[in-house]
Design a protein around this motif. Structure first.
Motif, short mmCIF file in Angstrom:
data_model
loop_
_atom_site.label_atom_id
_atom_site.label_comp_id
_atom_site.label_asym_id
_atom_site.label_seq_id
_atom_site.Cartn_x
_atom_site.Cartn_y
_atom_site.Cartn_z
N LYS A 124 -11.06 6.06 -10.23
CA LYS A 124 -11.95 7.06 -10.83
C LYS A 124 -12.70 7.82 -9.74
CE LYS A 124 -15.80 7.53 -14.05
NZ LYS A 124 -16.86 6.81 -14.75
N ASP A 125 -13.25 7.07 -8.78
CA ASP A 125 -14.02 7.70 -7.70
C ASP A 125 -13.15 8.57 -6.80
OD1 ASP A 125 -16.22 6.33 -8.69
OD2 ASP A 125 -16.23 4.82 -7.10
N ALA A 126 -11.96 8.10 -6.46
CA ALA A 126 -11.10 8.81 -5.50
C ALA A 126 -10.32 9.96 -6.11
CB ALA A 126 -10.13 7.82 -4.85
N GLY A 127 -10.01 9.85 -7.42
CA GLY A 127 -9.15 10.89 -7.98
C GLY A 127 -9.39 11.23 -9.43
N GLY A 128 -10.44 10.68 -10.04
CA GLY A 128 -10.70 10.97 -11.44
C GLY A 128 -9.63 10.45 -12.37
N LEU A 129 -8.94 9.38 -11.95
CA LEU A 129 -7.84 8.83 -12.75
C LEU A 129 -8.24 7.54 -13.45
CD1 LEU A 129 -4.87 9.10 -10.21
CD2 LEU A 129 -5.23 10.51 -12.25
N SER A 130 -7.70 7.34 -14.64
CA SER A 130 -7.80 6.04 -15.29
C SER A 130 -6.70 5.15 -14.70
CB SER A 130 -7.60 6.17 -16.80
OG SER A 130 -6.25 6.50 -17.09
N TYR A 131 -6.80 3.86 -14.95
CA TYR A 131 -5.79 2.92 -14.48
C TYR A 131 -4.41 3.28 -15.03
CZ TYR A 131 -3.53 -1.53 -13.45
OH TYR A 131 -2.68 -2.49 -12.99
N VAL A 132 -4.35 3.60 -16.31
CA VAL A 132 -3.07 3.95 -16.94
C VAL A 132 -2.51 5.23 -16.34
CG1 VAL A 132 -1.99 4.67 -19.12
CG2 VAL A 132 -3.56 2.73 -19.09
N GLN A 133 -3.34 6.21 -16.12
CA GLN A 133 -2.86 7.46 -15.52
C GLN A 133 -2.31 7.21 -14.12
OE1 GLN A 133 -6.47 9.72 -15.94
NE2 GLN A 133 -5.80 10.64 -17.87
N PHE A 134 -2.99 6.37 -13.35
CA PHE A 134 -2.48 6.02 -12.03
C PHE A 134 -1.14 5.33 -12.14
CE2 PHE A 134 -1.99 2.78 -8.72
CZ PHE A 134 -1.90 3.60 -7.61
N GLN A 135 -1.02 4.38 -13.07
CA GLN A 135 0.25 3.68 -13.28
C GLN A 135 1.37 4.67 -13.59
OE1 GLN A 135 -0.66 0.66 -16.38
NE2 GLN A 135 0.75 -0.58 -15.18
N LEU A 136 1.09 5.63 -14.44
CA LEU A 136 2.09 6.62 -14.81
C LEU A 136 2.51 7.46 -13.59
CD1 LEU A 136 0.61 7.79 -18.23
CD2 LEU A 136 2.60 6.31 -17.86
N LEU A 137 1.53 7.95 -12.85
CA LEU A 137 1.83 8.76 -11.67
C LEU A 137 2.58 7.94 -10.62
CD1 LEU A 137 -1.48 10.80 -11.23
CD2 LEU A 137 0.69 11.61 -12.17
N SER A 187 8.03 14.74 -15.25
CA SER A 187 8.24 14.88 -13.80
C SER A 187 6.90 15.05 -13.09
CB SER A 187 9.13 16.09 -13.50
OG SER A 187 10.38 15.96 -14.13
N LEU A 188 6.80 14.42 -11.95
CA LEU A 188 5.62 14.52 -11.10
C LEU A 188 5.63 15.88 -10.41
CD1 LEU A 188 3.28 12.70 -10.11
CD2 LEU A 188 4.78 11.95 -8.27
N THR A 189 4.49 16.55 -10.39
CA THR A 189 4.38 17.85 -9.71
C THR A 189 3.90 17.62 -8.28
OG1 THR A 189 2.07 18.15 -10.34
CG2 THR A 189 3.75 19.01 -11.88
N ASP A 190 3.91 18.68 -7.48
CA ASP A 190 3.38 18.59 -6.12
C ASP A 190 1.91 18.19 -6.15
OD1 ASP A 190 5.84 19.28 -5.08
OD2 ASP A 190 5.34 21.40 -4.80
N ALA A 191 1.17 18.71 -7.12
CA ALA A 191 -0.25 18.34 -7.25
C ALA A 191 -0.39 16.85 -7.57
CB ALA A 191 -0.93 19.19 -8.32
N GLY A 192 0.51 16.32 -8.40
CA GLY A 192 0.50 14.90 -8.72
C GLY A 192 0.79 14.05 -7.48
N ARG A 193 1.76 14.48 -6.69
CA ARG A 193 2.07 13.76 -5.44
C ARG A 193 0.88 13.81 -4.48
NH1 ARG A 193 7.09 12.04 -5.31
NH2 ARG A 193 8.69 13.20 -6.42
N ALA A 194 0.24 14.96 -4.39
CA ALA A 194 -0.91 15.11 -3.50
C ALA A 194 -2.05 14.19 -3.94
CB ALA A 194 -1.37 16.57 -3.47
N LEU A 195 -2.28 14.10 -5.25
CA LEU A 195 -3.34 13.22 -5.75
C LEU A 195 -3.02 11.76 -5.44
CD1 LEU A 195 -6.01 12.84 -7.19
CD2 LEU A 195 -4.78 12.89 -9.36
N LEU A 196 -1.76 11.37 -5.64
CA LEU A 196 -1.37 10.00 -5.29
C LEU A 196 -1.64 9.74 -3.81
CD1 LEU A 196 1.99 9.36 -7.19
CD2 LEU A 196 -0.19 8.17 -7.51
N GLY A 197 -1.32 10.71 -2.97
CA GLY A 197 -1.56 10.57 -1.54
C GLY A 197 -3.03 10.39 -1.20
N ARG A 198 -3.90 10.98 -2.00
CA ARG A 198 -5.35 10.84 -1.76
C ARG A 198 -5.89 9.50 -2.26
NH1 ARG A 198 -5.44 16.10 -3.71
NH2 ARG A 198 -6.49 15.52 -5.63
N VAL A 199 -5.37 9.00 -3.38
CA VAL A 199 -5.94 7.77 -3.94
C VAL A 199 -5.30 6.50 -3.37
CG1 VAL A 199 -6.66 8.88 -6.09
CG2 VAL A 199 -4.48 7.66 -6.02
#
Length: 165
Positions: free
Chosen positions: A35-48, A103-115
């Motif tokens: 949540k702090d690093a990317g505004g993601l829930s646990y489930v959203q992170f799992q999906l990404l 499908s994961l977008t470039d923005a999704g990949r970038a967010l994963l890289g940050r979190v």
């Protein structure tokens, strides 16, 4: 008449309660970091992360639901939120006209890289520090067998739908 179910012995009960407590403590800290690093829930992170691990960054919705063990409706909602934020896109499946591919977008990949760096740090500090390499390998083996056994029961997304009356 059914046979009475024997109670769990102290070791079985202790293993179960330890697993539940470790899981709860770890999930709470991981959820806060995500949540702090990317505004993601646990489930959203799992999906990404699941999409990020897929060969081409795409999966059918049903395969995605099975992978994260999530209901069809819950998955549809969460993917909708991720799509709204530009982190994934949905499209009809090329192989099956009845399926939808996510499908994961470039923005999704970038967010994963940050979190991910903070995520890995939480896992190391909270979960892995007290374990030896041998402990980690043993835990991986034991939990892998449990997971494989539990996966013999069809996941919710693969179970037949109840017919509406």
């Amino acid at each position: 008449m059914t046979e009475p179910v024997p109670p769990l012995d102290p070791a079985e009960l202790g293993a179960y309660f330890s697993l539940i407590e470790v899981s709860s403590l770890l999930r709470h800290t991981v959820e806060q970091q995500l949540k702090d690093a990317g505004g993601l829930s646990y489930v959203q992170f799992q999906l990404l992360a699941t999409l990020g691990d897929a060969a081409d960054g795409s999966l059918r919705m049903t395969d995605l639901a099975d992978g994260v063990v999530y209901s069809r409706s819950g998955l549809t909602y969460q993917v909708g939120l991720l799509e709204r934020d530009g982190l994934v896109v949905r499209a009809p499946s090329a192989e099956d006209e009845r399926s939808v591919t996510v499908s994961l977008t470039d923005a999704g990949r970038a967010l994963l890289g940050r979190v991910f760096p903070g995520h890995v740090e939480v896992l190391r500090q909270l979960f892995l520090v007290p374990l030896s390499r041998e402990d980690v390998q043993t835990l991986d083996d034991v939990l892998g067998r449990v997971k494989a056994h539990m996966r013999t029961v069809p996941p919710r997304s693969a179970r037949p739908r109840r017919k509406q009356a």
